[in-house]
Design a protein around this motif. Structure first.
Motif, short mmCIF file in Angstrom:
data_model
loop_
_atom_site.label_atom_id
_atom_site.label_comp_id
_atom_site.label_asym_id
_atom_site.label_seq_id
_atom_site.Cartn_x
_atom_site.Cartn_y
_atom_site.Cartn_z
N ALA A 82 0.87 -1.17 0.00
CA ALA A 82 0.00 0.00 0.00
C ALA A 82 0.90 1.22 0.00
CB ALA A 82 -0.90 0.00 1.23
N SER A 83 0.53 2.21 -0.80
CA SER A 83 1.40 3.37 -1.01
C SER A 83 0.59 4.65 -0.95
CB SER A 83 2.06 3.24 -2.39
OG SER A 83 2.55 4.49 -2.83
N GLU A 84 1.26 5.73 -0.56
CA GLU A 84 0.63 7.05 -0.61
C GLU A 84 0.11 7.34 -2.02
OE1 GLU A 84 3.27 10.34 0.21
OE2 GLU A 84 1.69 11.80 -0.05
N LYS A 263 -2.14 16.11 9.22
CA LYS A 263 -1.74 16.09 7.81
C LYS A 263 -1.05 14.78 7.44
CE LYS A 263 1.11 18.05 4.26
NZ LYS A 263 1.87 19.13 3.67
N LEU A 264 -0.23 14.28 8.36
CA LEU A 264 0.59 13.11 8.03
C LEU A 264 -0.25 11.83 8.05
CD1 LEU A 264 3.77 14.16 10.03
CD2 LEU A 264 3.30 14.44 7.60
N ARG A 265 0.23 10.83 7.35
CA ARG A 265 -0.52 9.59 7.19
C ARG A 265 0.00 8.54 8.17
NH1 ARG A 265 -0.57 12.32 2.14
NH2 ARG A 265 1.54 12.71 2.88
N LEU A 266 -0.96 7.83 8.80
CA LEU A 266 -0.60 6.87 9.86
C LEU A 266 0.22 5.69 9.35
CD1 LEU A 266 -0.97 5.78 12.78
CD2 LEU A 266 -3.10 4.72 11.99
N MET A 267 -0.24 5.06 8.26
CA MET A 267 0.30 3.73 7.93
C MET A 267 1.64 3.77 7.21
SD MET A 267 -2.59 1.20 8.25
CE MET A 267 -1.33 0.08 8.13
N TYR A 268 2.00 4.92 6.64
CA TYR A 268 3.31 4.96 5.95
C TYR A 268 4.13 6.19 6.31
CZ TYR A 268 -0.23 6.85 2.74
OH TYR A 268 -1.31 7.51 2.21
N VAL A 303 -3.02 11.30 10.84
CA VAL A 303 -2.72 11.27 12.27
C VAL A 303 -1.96 12.52 12.67
CG1 VAL A 303 -0.51 10.02 12.01
CG2 VAL A 303 -1.81 9.74 14.11
N SER A 304 -2.22 12.99 13.88
CA SER A 304 -1.44 14.07 14.46
C SER A 304 -0.16 13.46 15.05
CB SER A 304 -2.29 14.73 15.55
OG SER A 304 -1.50 15.50 16.39
N VAL A 305 0.98 14.11 14.83
CA VAL A 305 2.27 13.51 15.23
C VAL A 305 3.07 14.47 16.10
CG1 VAL A 305 4.50 12.68 14.37
CG2 VAL A 305 2.40 12.09 13.14
#
Ligand SMILES: O=P(O)(O)OC[C@H]1O[C@](O)(COP(=O)(O)O)[C@@H](O)[C@@H]1O
Ligand SMILES: [Mg+2]
Ligand SMILES: [Mg+2]
Length: 323
Positions: A82-84, A263-268, A303-305
């Motif tokens: 799975a990719s952005e 803004k950022l993505r959880l899984m990658y 996800v918030s990081v």
């Protein structure tokens, strides 16, 4: 200096995992070459396409994604990826053992100005008997990752890798080999350096505003020390700085798109970076819970990081706590 695969084998890493990491590095070496050619090859700039998140794709986003996809799907160990840059997961060998999620090129906004970018990856085990091509097999909490890492394409190309036993760094040599250059990376517990996109200040929660405002007050403020700020706009480069000399990096929720957790993505992005940070002795949180404990419900979930030096992240969490 030790070769990546030799180092992993000497530290009892599962041989199939070593093979998969080697496969990933074949792709990353190709991406490093393509990036080096950049303007010479006419591959800077944008395409006319957008990805599933509605972001315009750079030519090099698409090239990097295609390189990773091809190389990974050629390896029978790969059950799926799975990719952005892919709307949906792509499935490989139905008997493959591993799932790989990746951000093929992180920090895309930096490509055309020749500033550092990177590839982020996360490796999960495919659940046993998952013979149907179903996205659900990917939806595993970050703690289940068997390995994660990134390759930073900077002045040198550096792999930061964890297989759940600490973090090590390997530098790409002119021979085409990744060689061990930093073993057992540990993040300093304290810091005077923070990274946040300050232009979003007015959109943050009051707790995040209060925390950053106190950092800016310096030695005269409640934190009692002067802080420095960095913002590269490339998460790979920020995390590499944090792993190398400490610091805190955060991309928090903001009210520009209130329904999105961040803004950022959880899984990658969030999960692979959080495993590296925890394995190096730091903390990675949404500001309310550990990122690695989140049960994902969507492959492109946001996800918030907030991650980095232990004491600094703990202080930030205090600002978000009702206690
Ligand atoms: O431009 P902004 O809002 O400061 O965002 C920068 C952030 O966006 C990202 O570039 C997102 O990654 P992509 O380039 O893969 O979409 C992060 O690497 C970086 O931390
Ligand atoms: Mg990214
Ligand atoms: Mg990207």
């Amino acid at each position: 200096m030790q070769l990546l695969s030799n180092y992993l084998k000497h530290h009892d890493t599962d041989l199939e995992l070593v093979e998969l990491i080697d496969t990933l590095m074949i792709a990353c070496k190709e991406i490093a070459l393509q990036l080096r050619e950049g303007a010479l090859a006419g591959i800077l700039g944008t395409t006319n396409d957008t990805n599933v998140q509605g972001e315009t794709q750079k030519k090099l986003d698409v090239i990097s994604n295609d390189v990773l996809k091809k190389v990974l799907l050629d390896n029978p160990l790969v059950r799926g990826l799975a990719s952005e840059e892919e709307d949906d997961p792509v499935f490989g060998n139905p008997n493959g053992r591993f799932l790989v999620t990746f951000d093929p090129l992180d920090g895309s906004s930096n490509i055309d100005i020749n500033v550092s970018v990177g590839t982020i990856f996360s490796i999960l085990e495919a659940p046993e008997g998952a013979t149907d091509d179903n996205v659900d097999m990917f939806l595993q909490a970050g703690r289940k990752q068997v390995a994660s890492g990134y390759v930073l394409y900077g002045p040198s190309a550096v792999l930061a890798l964890t297989t759940g036993h600490g973090v090590n760094m390997f530098t790409l040599a002119h021979t085409g080999d990744f060689l061990l250059t930093r073993e057992n990376v540990k993040i300093p517990e304290e810091t005077k350096e923070f990274a946040i996109n300050m232009s979003n200040h007015r959109f943050w929660e009051p707790s995040m505003r209060n925390y950053v405002d106190d950092l800016l007050k310096g030695a005269e403020g409640p934190r009692g020390k002067n802080y420095n700020m960095r913002w590269i706009a490339s998460m790979v480069a920020e995390v590499h700085r944090v792993l190398t000399r400490g610091g805190i990096f955060t991309y928090p929720w903001d009210s520009r798109e209130p329904a999105k957790p961040g803004k950022l993505r959880l899984m990658y992005e969030g999960n692979p970076m959080s495993l590296l940070i925890e394995q190096a002795g730091g903390i990675s949180s949404t500001c309310y819970s550990d990122i690695l404990d989140i049960q994902p419900d969507h492959i492109h979930q946001r996800v918030s990081v907030a991650l980095g030096s232990r004491e600094e992240v703990e202080t930030l969490l205090q600002y978000h706590c009702d206690c």
